[in-house]
Design a protein around this motif. Structure first.
Motif, PDB file in Angstrom:
ATOM      1  N   ASP A  76      45.678  -1.241  99.064  1.00 19.34           N
ATOM      2  CA  ASP A  76      45.081  -2.376  98.347  1.00 19.34           C
ATOM      3  C   ASP A  76      46.152  -3.380  97.930  1.00 19.34           C
ATOM      4  O   ASP A  76      45.994  -4.587  98.121  1.00 19.34           O
ATOM      5  CB  ASP A  76      44.335  -1.905  97.096  1.00 19.34           C
ATOM      6  N   ARG A  77      47.240  -2.869  97.365  1.00 15.82           N
ATOM      7  CA  ARG A  77      48.330  -3.750  96.939  1.00 15.82           C
ATOM      8  C   ARG A  77      48.969  -4.456  98.130  1.00 15.82           C
ATOM      9  O   ARG A  77      49.336  -5.629  98.046  1.00 15.82           O
ATOM     10  CB  ARG A  77      49.365  -2.963  96.134  1.00 15.82           C
ATOM     11  N   ALA A  78      49.075  -3.757  99.261  1.00 16.99           N
ATOM     12  CA  ALA A  78      49.646  -4.362 100.469  1.00 16.99           C
ATOM     13  C   ALA A  78      48.740  -5.476 100.992  1.00 16.99           C
ATOM     14  O   ALA A  78      49.229  -6.523 101.437  1.00 16.99           O
ATOM     15  CB  ALA A  78      49.859  -3.299 101.544  1.00 16.99           C
ATOM     16  N   ILE A  79      47.441  -5.277 100.931  1.00 18.74           N
ATOM     17  CA  ILE A  79      46.491  -6.307 101.367  1.00 18.74           C
ATOM     18  C   ILE A  79      46.613  -7.537 100.477  1.00 18.74           C
ATOM     19  O   ILE A  79      46.697  -8.665 100.960  1.00 18.74           O
ATOM     20  CB  ILE A  79      45.046  -5.751 101.373  1.00 18.74           C
ATOM     21  N   LEU A  80      46.639  -7.322  99.180  1.00 19.32           N
ATOM     22  CA  LEU A  80      46.773  -8.454  98.253  1.00 19.32           C
ATOM     23  C   LEU A  80      48.111  -9.159  98.427  1.00 19.32           C
ATOM     24  O   LEU A  80      48.182 -10.388  98.373  1.00 19.32           O
ATOM     25  CB  LEU A  80      46.588  -7.982  96.814  1.00 19.32           C
ATOM     26  N   ALA A  81      49.164  -8.391  98.660  1.00 19.76           N
ATOM     27  CA  ALA A  81      50.483  -8.997  98.850  1.00 19.76           C
ATOM     28  C   ALA A  81      50.518  -9.848 100.114  1.00 19.76           C
ATOM     29  O   ALA A  81      51.058 -10.963 100.112  1.00 19.76           O
ATOM     30  CB  ALA A  81      51.554  -7.911  98.918  1.00 19.76           C
ATOM     31  N   ARG A 120      47.944  -6.292 111.943  1.00 14.16           N
ATOM     32  CA  ARG A 120      48.069  -5.070 112.753  1.00 14.16           C
ATOM     33  C   ARG A 120      49.462  -4.453 112.590  1.00 14.16           C
ATOM     34  O   ARG A 120      49.584  -3.243 112.398  1.00 14.16           O
ATOM     35  CB  ARG A 120      47.799  -5.394 114.218  1.00 14.16           C
ATOM     36  N   ALA A 121      50.506  -5.283 112.634  1.00 15.57           N
ATOM     37  CA  ALA A 121      51.877  -4.765 112.565  1.00 15.57           C
ATOM     38  C   ALA A 121      52.220  -4.204 111.186  1.00 15.57           C
ATOM     39  O   ALA A 121      52.833  -3.142 111.082  1.00 15.57           O
ATOM     40  CB  ALA A 121      52.870  -5.875 112.936  1.00 15.57           C
ATOM     41  N   GLN A 122      51.831  -4.916 110.128  1.00 16.52           N
ATOM     42  CA  GLN A 122      52.220  -4.488 108.782  1.00 16.52           C
ATOM     43  C   GLN A 122      51.293  -3.441 108.191  1.00 16.52           C
ATOM     44  O   GLN A 122      51.725  -2.572 107.442  1.00 16.52           O
ATOM     45  CB  GLN A 122      52.290  -5.697 107.849  1.00 16.52           C
ATOM     46  N   LEU A 123      50.007  -3.565 108.486  1.00 14.27           N
ATOM     47  CA  LEU A 123      49.036  -2.682 107.829  1.00 14.27           C
ATOM     48  C   LEU A 123      48.402  -1.667 108.773  1.00 14.27           C
ATOM     49  O   LEU A 123      47.703  -0.763 108.315  1.00 14.27           O
ATOM     50  CB  LEU A 123      47.939  -3.525 107.159  1.00 14.27           C
ATOM     51  N   GLY A 124      48.580  -1.850 110.073  1.00 14.92           N
ATOM     52  CA  GLY A 124      48.048  -0.892 111.036  1.00 14.92           C
ATOM     53  C   GLY A 124      46.538  -0.867 111.101  1.00 14.92           C
ATOM     54  O   GLY A 124      45.940   0.190 111.312  1.00 14.92           O
ATOM     55  N   MET A 125      45.917  -2.019 110.931  1.00 11.35           N
ATOM     56  CA  MET A 125      44.455  -2.084 111.008  1.00 11.35           C
ATOM     57  C   MET A 125      44.039  -3.361 111.717  1.00 11.35           C
ATOM     58  O   MET A 125      44.833  -4.288 111.861  1.00 11.35           O
ATOM     59  CB  MET A 125      43.826  -2.016 109.615  1.00 11.35           C
TER      60      MET A 125
END
Length: 85
Positions: free
Chosen positions: A9-14, A31-36
């Motif tokens: 969640d914090r990574a998405i907001l960041a 895709r590269a940073q969050l793998g989705m």
């Protein structure tokens, strides 16, 4: 409580907070940073900005994203045939 936000969640907001408004290939960065996939990212982001926990964590970002979402929804509704508003 801030503890209710997951690391994801914090990574998405960041990512959303740091992304330039008129940036390039956001889907590749997601895709590269969050793998989705981008679709999953936006699904999770939509749920996240509706949460009080995210609002407490980054109120300016969450309010801005809510305004953008609400504005887009209003424009879509106004374009619907037969809509009287």
């Amino acid at each position: 409580m801030l503890g209710d936000l997951t690391e994801r969640d914090r990574a998405i907001l960041a990512l959303e907070s740091s992304w330039p408004r008129h940036g390039g290939a956001k889907e590749e960065v997601i895709r590269a940073q969050l793998g989705m996939s981008a679709a999953r990212y936006y699904q999770l982001l939509g749920r996240l900005i509706d949460s009080d926990v995210a609002l407490e964590y980054d109120p300016m970002l969450v309010r801005r994203l809510r305004r953008i979402r609400d504005s887009r929804a209003a424009r879509r509704t106004a374009r619907m045939p037969g809509f009287v508003g």
